[in-house]
Design a protein around this motif. Structure first.
Motif, PDB file in Angstrom:
ATOM      1  N   ARG A   1       0.790  -1.127   0.137  1.00 19.53           N
ATOM      2  CA  ARG A   1      -0.013  -0.007   0.030  1.00 19.53           C
ATOM      3  C   ARG A   1       0.933   1.072   0.001  1.00 19.53           C
ATOM      4  NH1 ARG A   1      -5.146  -0.979   1.027  1.00 19.53           N
ATOM      5  NH2 ARG A   1      -5.538   1.188   1.100  1.00 19.53           N
ATOM      6  N   TYR A   2       0.397   2.181  -0.702  1.00 17.56           N
ATOM      7  CA  TYR A   2       1.171   3.589  -0.631  1.00 17.56           C
ATOM      8  C   TYR A   2       0.084   4.684  -0.513  1.00 17.56           C
ATOM      9  CZ  TYR A   2       5.423   1.215  -2.373  1.00 17.56           C
ATOM     10  OH  TYR A   2       6.441   0.175  -2.555  1.00 17.56           O
ATOM     11  N   GLU A   3       0.466   5.854  -0.120  1.00 18.12           N
ATOM     12  CA  GLU A   3      -0.450   6.764  -0.249  1.00 18.12           C
ATOM     13  C   GLU A   3      -0.732   7.346  -1.759  1.00 18.12           C
ATOM     14  OE1 GLU A   3       1.860   8.107   3.113  1.00 18.12           O
ATOM     15  OE2 GLU A   3       0.077   9.280   4.178  1.00 18.12           O
TER      16      GLU A   3
ATOM     17  N   ARG B   1       4.762  11.781   2.307  1.00 18.06           N
ATOM     18  CA  ARG B   1       3.904  10.530   1.604  1.00 18.06           C
ATOM     19  C   ARG B   1       4.686   9.593   1.133  1.00 18.06           C
ATOM     20  NH1 ARG B   1       1.067  14.494   3.946  1.00 18.06           N
ATOM     21  NH2 ARG B   1      -0.891  14.673   3.346  1.00 18.06           N
ATOM     22  N   ARG B   2       4.110   8.269   1.259  1.00 18.87           N
ATOM     23  CA  ARG B   2       4.601   6.992   0.958  1.00 18.87           C
ATOM     24  C   ARG B   2       4.432   7.044  -0.580  1.00 18.87           C
ATOM     25  NH1 ARG B   2       2.137   3.087   3.202  1.00 18.87           N
ATOM     26  NH2 ARG B   2       1.080   4.680   4.695  1.00 18.87           N
TER      27      ARG B   2
ATOM     28  N   GLU C   1      -3.744   5.177  -2.131  1.00 22.80           N
ATOM     29  CA  GLU C   1      -4.998   5.845  -1.666  1.00 22.80           C
ATOM     30  C   GLU C   1      -5.396   6.775  -2.570  1.00 22.80           C
ATOM     31  OE1 GLU C   1      -4.303   7.936   2.000  1.00 22.80           O
ATOM     32  OE2 GLU C   1      -3.639   5.969   2.941  1.00 22.80           O
ATOM     33  N   ARG C   2      -4.348   7.249  -3.470  1.00 17.83           N
ATOM     34  CA  ARG C   2      -4.538   7.839  -4.665  1.00 17.83           C
ATOM     35  C   ARG C   2      -3.626   7.228  -6.030  1.00 17.83           C
ATOM     36  NH1 ARG C   2      -7.093  12.862  -3.986  1.00 17.83           N
ATOM     37  NH2 ARG C   2      -8.539  12.562  -2.051  1.00 17.83           N
TER      38      ARG C   2
ATOM     39  N   ARG D   1     -10.328   8.793  -6.636  1.00 12.38           N
ATOM     40  CA  ARG D   1      -8.970   8.417  -6.089  1.00 12.38           C
ATOM     41  C   ARG D   1      -8.112   8.485  -7.414  1.00 12.38           C
ATOM     42  NH1 ARG D   1      -8.520   4.727  -1.736  1.00 12.38           N
ATOM     43  NH2 ARG D   1     -10.506   4.682  -0.513  1.00 12.38           N
TER      44      ARG D   1
END
Ligand SMILES: Cc1cc2nc3c(=O)[nH]c(=O)nc-3n(C[C@H](O)[C@H](O)[C@H](O)COP(=O)(O)OP(=O)(O)OC[C@H]3O[C@@H](n4cnc5c(N)ncnc54)[C@H](O)[C@@H]3O)c2cc1C
Length: 504
Positions: A5-7, A29-30, A275-276, A476
């Protein structure tokens, strides 16, 4: 070792994807960047295009105007953009129009010789005075949420609004200028990378002109020292230093609006979730990745990269080739010639006298040449040909490329004192240092739909207030590449704006 998972997952490692990655990673942010090719930079790269020849050519894009100083400062980019002493030279018979940034009297004398009076220079100063004013006002807004049309109108003022945003630029140029050569020089900025009739009420050429005159508040087109690869290299360094992960050789296969991204690399197929998702790819590619079929845009240029053993001689003995080729050298780009070429290409024919422009990067920045080439007096030459729409190259890509190249070199030779072919450097295997890229070539090798250099037709720099111009139908999924509003060109603006849409 990738996380699951990444941002933010960024699809494509073009310069805009790298700008977005750098801003987001610096904000903690990741971030993961997935790039299909084995290197980053997209259309902003340098390449040793000819085996055994130590010249790092900016293979696709070659001059920088739109990259804001603010982005360079924010990201601490170690790049140098050098101003060209000569803006342009346009051969006219045995003389020519020289626009010398460093010598107003010489420019005035050149205008007088070519146009026969002072009226055209006065009109030129008035027109570019107006665009300079618009540049100062509009450029800072490109890094802010969108203003609406009314706010943009009051920002630029009534005269500029009418002549740049409302009336077809062809009509405005015909009204403001009388000389065919001068009209053509102005119109080229409205037609670079854009297949349009400047008199068309759709105003596509106006939008193209606007982005060619407002870059970083000046509209200057500067030489990236070290070539375009140096710009993308500095951006990749900034993104990595801030903690972004960049995976090359990773082709995204599908994007789900929920945030899931499927990709393939040398180890097989994988999925990650963001997330996006920030799409640096053209909108038509994003549509395909989402499972849709979007409209395919159409590019219209022939890019020719050359290395010369020496500069060609000019028909005008009063101008040094080193001056003429360090700025933009216009070839058969008079107003009427542009119109004829557009009509021929629209009718499905390669223009009989293709309009084009060339410049020699190495005259301003010799660092892209190895020491031996530099000492021998070699130079790089970049040619950008107009009005070569993709449709001309679909049926017989190789044959049409050959025909377009032949016509373009003949067009160039018609304004020189000797054929450019006589000046081409030979690679160690004896082949001439010349490569040509049509829109269809760009589609095939750079994954650029229709070979459109701006990913899709340029859009006005205003819109729904408060938005960043990067939004898509899915919450997203954002655009962070040239296809966003206020995108197009080497600017980093959509990359910045997509990052800001997440961070603010
Ligand atoms: C011949 C030519 C000359 C130009 N001259 C100039 C110029 O002088 N000055 C200027 O300002 N602009 C110029 N431009 C335009 C400019 O280069 C582009 O508009 C700009 O570089 C686009 O940058 P970008 O980062 O948005 O997209 P791109 O550079 O197109 O990057 C998109 C990236 O996505 C990657 N990608 C594609 N599909 C996938 C996938 N499925 N999975 C993972 N990655 C994928 C691509 O490999 C690429 O690296 C020129 C363009 C061309 C083609």
């Amino acid at each position: 070792m990738l996380r699951s998972r990444y941002e933010a997952v960024i699809v494509g490692g073009g310069h805009n994807g790298l700008v977005a990655a750098a801003y987001l990673a610096r904000a903690g942010r990741r971030v993961l960047v997935l790039e299909r090719l084995g290197h980053v930079g997209g259309l902003a790269v340098s390449a040793r295009a000819f085996p055994g020849v130590d010249a790092r050519l900016s293979r696709y894009s070659y001059l920088v105007s739109l990259l804001p100083s603010k982005v360079v400062a924010d990201l601490g980019l170690r790049i140098a953009l050098r101003r060209r002493r000569y803006a342009s030279y346009t051969p006219v018979g045995d003389t020519g129009l020289l626009v010398d940034n460093g010598d107003a009297a010489r420019t005035a004398a050149s205008f007088a010789r070519v146009t026969g009076g002072t009226g055209e220079l006065e009109a030129w100063r008035r027109f570019y005075g107006m665009t300079a004013d618009v540049a100062e006002r509009v450029a800072p807004t490109l890094l802010e949420p969108l203003a609406d049309r009314t706010a943009m109108r009051s920002l630029v003022g009534e005269e500029a609004w009418r002549d740049l945003f409302e009336r077809p630029v062809g009509e405005v140029v015909d009204e403001r200028f009388a000389d065919d050569t001068v009209r053509g020089v102005v119109l080229t900025d409205a037609l670079i990378g854009t297949f349009a009739d400047p008199s068309d009420p759709g105003l596509l050429a106006n939008r193209c002109l606007l982005y060619h005159v407002i870059g970083d508040g000046t509209g200057d087109w500067n030489v990236p020292v070290g070539g375009m690869g140096a710009v993308s290299g500095a951006l990749a360094d900034a993104a990595r230093a801030a903690g972004a992960e960049i995976l090359t050789g990773a082709e995204v296969l599908a994007v789900d609006p929920s945030g899931e991204v499927a990709f393939r690399d040398a180890d097989g197929e994988h999925t990650v979730t963001g997330e996006r998702i920030l799409a640096n790819v053209p909108p038509a590619v994003l549509a395909r990745l989402l499972g849709d079929a979007g409209p395919v845009p159409e590019g219209a240029q022939l890019k020719v990269n050359m290395v010369l053993s020496r500069l060609p001689r000019l028909r005008d003995p009063g101008v040094d080739p080193a001056a003429a080729f360090s700025g933009t050298f216009h070839i058969n780009e008079g107003r009427d010639q542009l119109a004829r070429a557009y009509a021929e290409a629209s009718a499905g024919r390669i223009p009989s006298l293709p309009p084009a422009e060339v410049y020699c990067h190495s005259l301003t920045d010799p660092s892209i040449l190895g020491p031996e080439l530099r000492e021998a007096g070699a130079h790089t030459m970049t040619l950008f040909g107009l009005h070569m729409p993709a449709r001309l190259f679909r049926e017989d890509p190789a044959g049409a490329r050959e025909a377009a190249l032949r016509a373009t070199l003949a067009s160039m030779n018609a304004v020189l004192a000797e054929p450019v072919e006589d000046c081409l450097l030979r690679a160690p295997d004896g082949s001439p240092c010349l490569e040509a890229k049509t829109p269809v070539d760009l589609e095939t090798e750079a994954g650029l739909p229709g070979g459109h250099i701006f990913h899709r037709d340029l859009s006005w720099p205003y819109g729904e207030p408060g938005r960043w111009g990067v939004e898509t139908a899915f919450e997203r999924v954002l655009l962070c590449g040239a296809g966003a509003r206020r995108g197009g060109g080497v600017s980093g603006i959509p990359g910045h704006n997509a990052a800001m849409a997440l961070l603010t």
